[in-house]
Design a protein around this motif. Sequence first.
Motif, PDB file in Angstrom:
ATOM      1  N   VAL A 188      52.905  39.902  59.909  1.00  0.00           N
ATOM      2  CA  VAL A 188      52.606  39.271  58.608  1.00  0.00           C
ATOM      3  C   VAL A 188      51.371  39.955  58.023  1.00  0.00           C
ATOM      4  CG1 VAL A 188      51.998  37.142  57.395  1.00  0.00           C
ATOM      5  CG2 VAL A 188      53.575  37.074  59.339  1.00  0.00           C
ATOM      6  N   GLN A 189      51.437  40.358  56.767  1.00  0.00           N
ATOM      7  CA  GLN A 189      50.328  41.046  56.091  1.00  0.00           C
ATOM      8  C   GLN A 189      49.980  40.276  54.809  1.00  0.00           C
ATOM      9  OE1 GLN A 189      51.219  45.043  55.015  1.00  0.00           O
ATOM     10  NE2 GLN A 189      49.135  45.506  54.314  1.00  0.00           N
ATOM     11  N   VAL A 190      48.727  39.821  54.705  1.00  0.00           N
ATOM     12  CA  VAL A 190      48.253  39.037  53.565  1.00  0.00           C
ATOM     13  C   VAL A 190      47.169  39.835  52.858  1.00  0.00           C
ATOM     14  CG1 VAL A 190      47.198  36.875  52.769  1.00  0.00           C
ATOM     15  CG2 VAL A 190      48.783  36.875  54.716  1.00  0.00           C
ATOM     16  N   VAL A 191      47.278  39.999  51.555  1.00  0.00           N
ATOM     17  CA  VAL A 191      46.324  40.737  50.727  1.00  0.00           C
ATOM     18  C   VAL A 191      45.816  39.785  49.634  1.00  0.00           C
ATOM     19  CG1 VAL A 191      45.945  42.711  49.217  1.00  0.00           C
ATOM     20  CG2 VAL A 191      47.485  42.909  51.193  1.00  0.00           C
ATOM     21  N   LYS A 192      44.466  39.553  49.581  1.00  0.00           N
ATOM     22  CA  LYS A 192      43.842  38.700  48.566  1.00  0.00           C
ATOM     23  C   LYS A 192      42.914  39.565  47.717  1.00  0.00           C
ATOM     24  CE  LYS A 192      43.903  34.391  51.223  1.00  0.00           C
ATOM     25  NZ  LYS A 192      43.067  33.289  51.769  1.00  0.00           N
TER      26      LYS A 192
ATOM     27  N   ASP B 217      21.622  38.412  13.177  1.00  0.00           N
ATOM     28  CA  ASP B 217      21.837  37.776  14.499  1.00  0.00           C
ATOM     29  C   ASP B 217      21.617  38.852  15.534  1.00  0.00           C
ATOM     30  OD1 ASP B 217      22.506  36.232  16.607  1.00  0.00           O
ATOM     31  OD2 ASP B 217      24.610  35.894  16.049  1.00  0.00           O
ATOM     32  N   SER B 218      20.745  38.568  16.436  1.00  0.00           N
ATOM     33  CA  SER B 218      20.411  39.586  17.445  1.00  0.00           C
ATOM     34  C   SER B 218      21.427  39.651  18.574  1.00  0.00           C
ATOM     35  CB  SER B 218      19.010  39.309  18.013  1.00  0.00           C
ATOM     36  OG  SER B 218      18.974  38.009  18.605  1.00  0.00           O
ATOM     37  N   GLN B 219      22.241  38.639  18.657  1.00  0.00           N
ATOM     38  CA  GLN B 219      23.230  38.622  19.750  1.00  0.00           C
ATOM     39  C   GLN B 219      24.605  38.925  19.176  1.00  0.00           C
ATOM     40  OE1 GLN B 219      23.048  34.894  21.734  1.00  0.00           O
ATOM     41  NE2 GLN B 219      21.007  35.277  22.640  1.00  0.00           N
ATOM     42  N   GLY B 220      25.340  39.908  19.940  1.00  0.00           N
ATOM     43  CA  GLY B 220      26.705  40.283  19.522  1.00  0.00           C
ATOM     44  C   GLY B 220      27.745  39.398  20.204  1.00  0.00           C
ATOM     45  N   PRO B 221      29.027  39.736  20.082  1.00  0.00           N
ATOM     46  CA  PRO B 221      30.096  38.965  20.713  1.00  0.00           C
ATOM     47  C   PRO B 221      30.097  39.107  22.234  1.00  0.00           C
ATOM     48  CG  PRO B 221      30.967  40.937  19.665  1.00  0.00           C
ATOM     49  CD  PRO B 221      29.515  40.865  19.267  1.00  0.00           C
ATOM     50  N   LYS B 222      30.538  38.090  22.855  1.00  0.00           N
ATOM     51  CA  LYS B 222      30.608  38.054  24.317  1.00  0.00           C
ATOM     52  C   LYS B 222      32.055  37.806  24.755  1.00  0.00           C
ATOM     53  CE  LYS B 222      25.952  36.096  24.885  1.00  0.00           C
ATOM     54  NZ  LYS B 222      25.163  34.965  25.440  1.00  0.00           N
ATOM     55  N   SER B 223      32.432  38.403  25.939  1.00  0.00           N
ATOM     56  CA  SER B 223      33.769  38.181  26.521  1.00  0.00           C
ATOM     57  C   SER B 223      33.657  38.186  28.041  1.00  0.00           C
ATOM     58  CB  SER B 223      34.764  39.266  26.082  1.00  0.00           C
ATOM     59  OG  SER B 223      34.349  40.534  26.552  1.00  0.00           O
ATOM     60  N   SER B 224      34.452  37.387  28.676  1.00  0.00           N
ATOM     61  CA  SER B 224      34.465  37.312  30.154  1.00  0.00           C
ATOM     62  C   SER B 224      35.925  37.204  30.660  1.00  0.00           C
ATOM     63  CB  SER B 224      33.631  36.108  30.634  1.00  0.00           C
ATOM     64  OG  SER B 224      34.193  34.894  30.158  1.00  0.00           O
ATOM     65  N   GLU B 225      36.188  37.759  31.824  1.00  0.00           N
ATOM     66  CA  GLU B 225      37.531  37.766  32.418  1.00  0.00           C
ATOM     67  C   GLU B 225      37.422  37.570  33.921  1.00  0.00           C
ATOM     68  OE1 GLU B 225      41.460  40.667  32.838  1.00  0.00           O
ATOM     69  OE2 GLU B 225      39.679  41.340  31.723  1.00  0.00           O
ATOM     70  N   GLN B 226      38.316  36.741  34.450  1.00  0.00           N
ATOM     71  CA  GLN B 226      38.329  36.446  35.877  1.00  0.00           C
ATOM     72  C   GLN B 226      39.783  36.317  36.332  1.00  0.00           C
ATOM     73  OE1 GLN B 226      36.092  32.990  36.955  1.00  0.00           O
ATOM     74  NE2 GLN B 226      36.467  33.279  39.180  1.00  0.00           N
ATOM     75  N   SER B 227      40.207  37.046  37.449  1.00  0.00           N
ATOM     76  CA  SER B 227      41.584  37.019  37.954  1.00  0.00           C
ATOM     77  C   SER B 227      41.570  36.971  39.476  1.00  0.00           C
ATOM     78  CB  SER B 227      42.371  38.255  37.492  1.00  0.00           C
ATOM     79  OG  SER B 227      41.782  39.434  38.019  1.00  0.00           O
ATOM     80  N   ASP B 228      42.519  36.225  40.007  1.00  0.00           N
ATOM     81  CA  ASP B 228      42.722  36.131  41.467  1.00  0.00           C
ATOM     82  C   ASP B 228      44.163  36.580  41.808  1.00  0.00           C
ATOM     83  OD1 ASP B 228      40.178  35.149  41.864  1.00  0.00           O
ATOM     84  OD2 ASP B 228      40.833  33.059  41.543  1.00  0.00           O
ATOM     85  N   ARG B 229      44.354  37.388  42.915  1.00  0.00           N
ATOM     86  CA  ARG B 229      45.673  37.895  43.348  1.00  0.00           C
ATOM     87  C   ARG B 229      45.824  37.743  44.859  1.00  0.00           C
ATOM     88  NH1 ARG B 229      47.842  42.675  45.236  1.00  0.00           N
ATOM     89  NH2 ARG B 229      45.768  43.634  45.225  1.00  0.00           N
ATOM     90  N   ARG B 230      46.984  37.201  45.267  1.00  0.00           N
ATOM     91  CA  ARG B 230      47.274  37.011  46.697  1.00  0.00           C
ATOM     92  C   ARG B 230      48.678  37.598  46.983  1.00  0.00           C
ATOM     93  NH1 ARG B 230      45.999  33.643  51.059  1.00  0.00           N
ATOM     94  NH2 ARG B 230      47.793  33.159  52.395  1.00  0.00           N
ATOM     95  N   GLU B 231      48.766  38.501  47.932  1.00  0.00           N
ATOM     96  CA  GLU B 231      50.036  39.154  48.310  1.00  0.00           C
ATOM     97  C   GLU B 231      50.232  38.998  49.815  1.00  0.00           C
ATOM     98  OE1 GLU B 231      52.172  43.573  48.313  1.00  0.00           O
ATOM     99  OE2 GLU B 231      50.274  43.252  47.245  1.00  0.00           O
ATOM    100  N   GLU B 232      51.434  38.493  50.201  1.00  0.00           N
ATOM    101  CA  GLU B 232      51.755  38.240  51.604  1.00  0.00           C
ATOM    102  C   GLU B 232      53.074  38.952  51.945  1.00  0.00           C
ATOM    103  OE1 GLU B 232      52.553  34.506  54.672  1.00  0.00           O
ATOM    104  OE2 GLU B 232      51.811  34.147  52.632  1.00  0.00           O
ATOM    105  N   THR B 233      53.083  39.785  52.991  1.00  0.00           N
ATOM    106  CA  THR B 233      54.268  40.542  53.438  1.00  0.00           C
ATOM    107  C   THR B 233      54.572  40.177  54.895  1.00  0.00           C
ATOM    108  OG1 THR B 233      53.728  42.370  51.967  1.00  0.00           O
ATOM    109  CG2 THR B 233      55.309  42.799  53.751  1.00  0.00           C
ATOM    110  N   THR B 234      55.829  39.737  55.122  1.00  0.00           N
ATOM    111  CA  THR B 234      56.269  39.354  56.471  1.00  0.00           C
ATOM    112  C   THR B 234      57.383  40.305  56.908  1.00  0.00           C
ATOM    113  OG1 THR B 234      55.743  37.037  56.019  1.00  0.00           O
ATOM    114  CG2 THR B 234      57.170  37.517  57.918  1.00  0.00           C
ATOM    115  N   ASN B 235      57.204  40.946  58.047  1.00  0.00           N
ATOM    116  CA  ASN B 235      58.214  41.867  58.627  1.00  0.00           C
ATOM    117  C   ASN B 235      58.972  41.146  59.753  1.00  0.00           C
ATOM    118  OD1 ASN B 235      57.435  44.021  56.979  1.00  0.00           O
ATOM    119  ND2 ASN B 235      55.767  44.555  58.392  1.00  0.00           N
ATOM    120  N   TYR B 236      60.341  41.225  59.679  1.00  0.00           N
ATOM    121  CA  TYR B 236      61.211  40.586  60.661  1.00  0.00           C
ATOM    122  C   TYR B 236      61.933  41.681  61.464  1.00  0.00           C
ATOM    123  CZ  TYR B 236      60.462  36.252  58.096  1.00  0.00           C
ATOM    124  OH  TYR B 236      59.908  35.172  57.488  1.00  0.00           O
ATOM    125  N   GLU B 237      62.199  41.437  62.747  1.00  0.00           N
ATOM    126  CA  GLU B 237      62.981  42.323  63.635  1.00  0.00           C
ATOM    127  C   GLU B 237      64.407  41.791  63.693  1.00  0.00           C
ATOM    128  OE1 GLU B 237      63.487  45.687  65.781  1.00  0.00           O
ATOM    129  OE2 GLU B 237      61.549  45.010  65.000  1.00  0.00           O
TER     130      GLU B 237
END
Length: 549
Positions: free
Chosen positions: A286-290, A318-338
């Motif tokens: 079993v291989q899990v990738v986060k 205005d001394s302050q310009g536009p702001k943007s933020s991004e956040q992502s989560d990824r989970r990958e699981e691989t199971t090998n069977y015989e």
Amino acid sequence: MPKQIQAIIDNLRAFGPRRLAIMGGVLAAVLALVSVAAIYLNRPAYETLYVGLERQDVNQIGLVLGEAGIDFDVASDGTTVLVAAGKTAKARMLLAEKGLPTSANAGYELFDNVGSLGLTSFMQQITRVRALEGEIARTIQTIQGVRAARVHIVLPERGNFRREEQQPSASVVIRASGADGQRSAAAIRHLVAAAVPGLGADKVTVLDSSGVLLASGEDMANSSLARSFEVEQSVSSGIEGSIRQALASYLGMDNFRATVRADVNTDSRQTEETIYDPDSRVERSVQVVKASDSSAQQSAASPATVEQNLPQPTAQSDSQGPKSSEQSDRREETTNYELNSKHVATVSNGYTITRLSIAVVVNKQRLADLIGKDATPDQIQARVSEIETLVASATGYKKDRGDVITVSAVEFVPDEDQAVSAGAGILHTLGQQTGTIINAAAFVVVVFLLVWFGLRPVTSALTGGRAGETEAEAPRALPQPSDAQMAGAGAAALTDGSAGAPGPLQMAPVEDFLQRIKPPPQERLARMVDLNEERTAQILRKWVAQEAT
């Protein structure tokens, strides 16, 4: 003991030892002469078949001629074979079929007659090749079914300036039947290849004496065509044998004929197969990738808008310009069977019968004899149907495969060629036995002449001598009558009217036999008295008068 046998014994004793010895010697000489004449006259005349043979060839020729029933003889020198006159051609043809004599196939004994003085390397090489050919030919002739063989070997000369080296080659001619030659061809090729250095089996060519090519080029054992032909012949022969075994006891071997044609598929097949079983899976790994990504962005410059081009009383910045933020989560699981898998590889080099064609011909007269005198066509057809069913069971008939069976009842034609050959054979046999018949007739003539002119006079002389001696020893008071007087007495008896009495010419067989062995004088006188008393008294008076004077 019977009277006749006692009379014979008494007469033999009366001969005396000397005469008995003479008679025994005559009998032995006659028997010896007859035996020698029989052996000499019945001995067939011999003609020379072969001369200058080796002892091994003489022995083999003697065995072949003895099995064929041909009379032969070997001369005193042991190298000449003789056969009966008129059978030379037949003997030579028979020996030629057997590949005899083989003295011409010289082997290594050629070196026994080669002198070392004046012998060049070329002559040595030629003698070596000849000896090798002869030895290989002798070995091939020992194979069962091969009656004669001749081998030709080509050994190339070595050249120092040749780029490619030539390979040796060989050719073999054999005398054998078709089946034996075809079966032995591969073995002969490998035998020759193993006996000659550097020679491959594919360089050996085998031919039959009739010009049929038995083996050439690549190995015939790996040839698909030859293998297919051999398998078809083998299958057809086996099925025909099954038919013969099934019908021989019912119809007889001479009352049916069977022919089988088998279509056989001899293609080689190889099948590979991999089978997976999904129900028997086992978790192997079993291989899990986060992965988690977060980003924030802010710009210091104001963005360009329309408001910047409008006049305003008071410009605001205005001394302050536009702001943007991004956040992502990824989970990958691989199971090998015989998975459970099975790998199957199948290689088939056999054969498969695709179709059978069977034809059986039955003698119609034989079926009629089995049914009886009142055989009808329907009954004969019923028997044909039974035979067809029996053949189908014996051959493994399958209708869905396309097999065909044909059984017919016909009238068999008598073999006229055999009748003609039988008639010709009788005449031919009489012609061959003419010499023997003449010898037998000559032998019979010689025996007859020997008995008539040799044994008969000697026996008569000995018998006459004994009669004279007996008469001399007889008493004087009873003189011995002569044969003429006895004949006269018998004639007088017939003249006097006693025709019914048995005279000398009308004696019974026993009395005639006693007369031939000369009975004693007393019996002869008694017989004379019985025949005619008056005549006998006159003869006695005459004898007495002769004695008195």
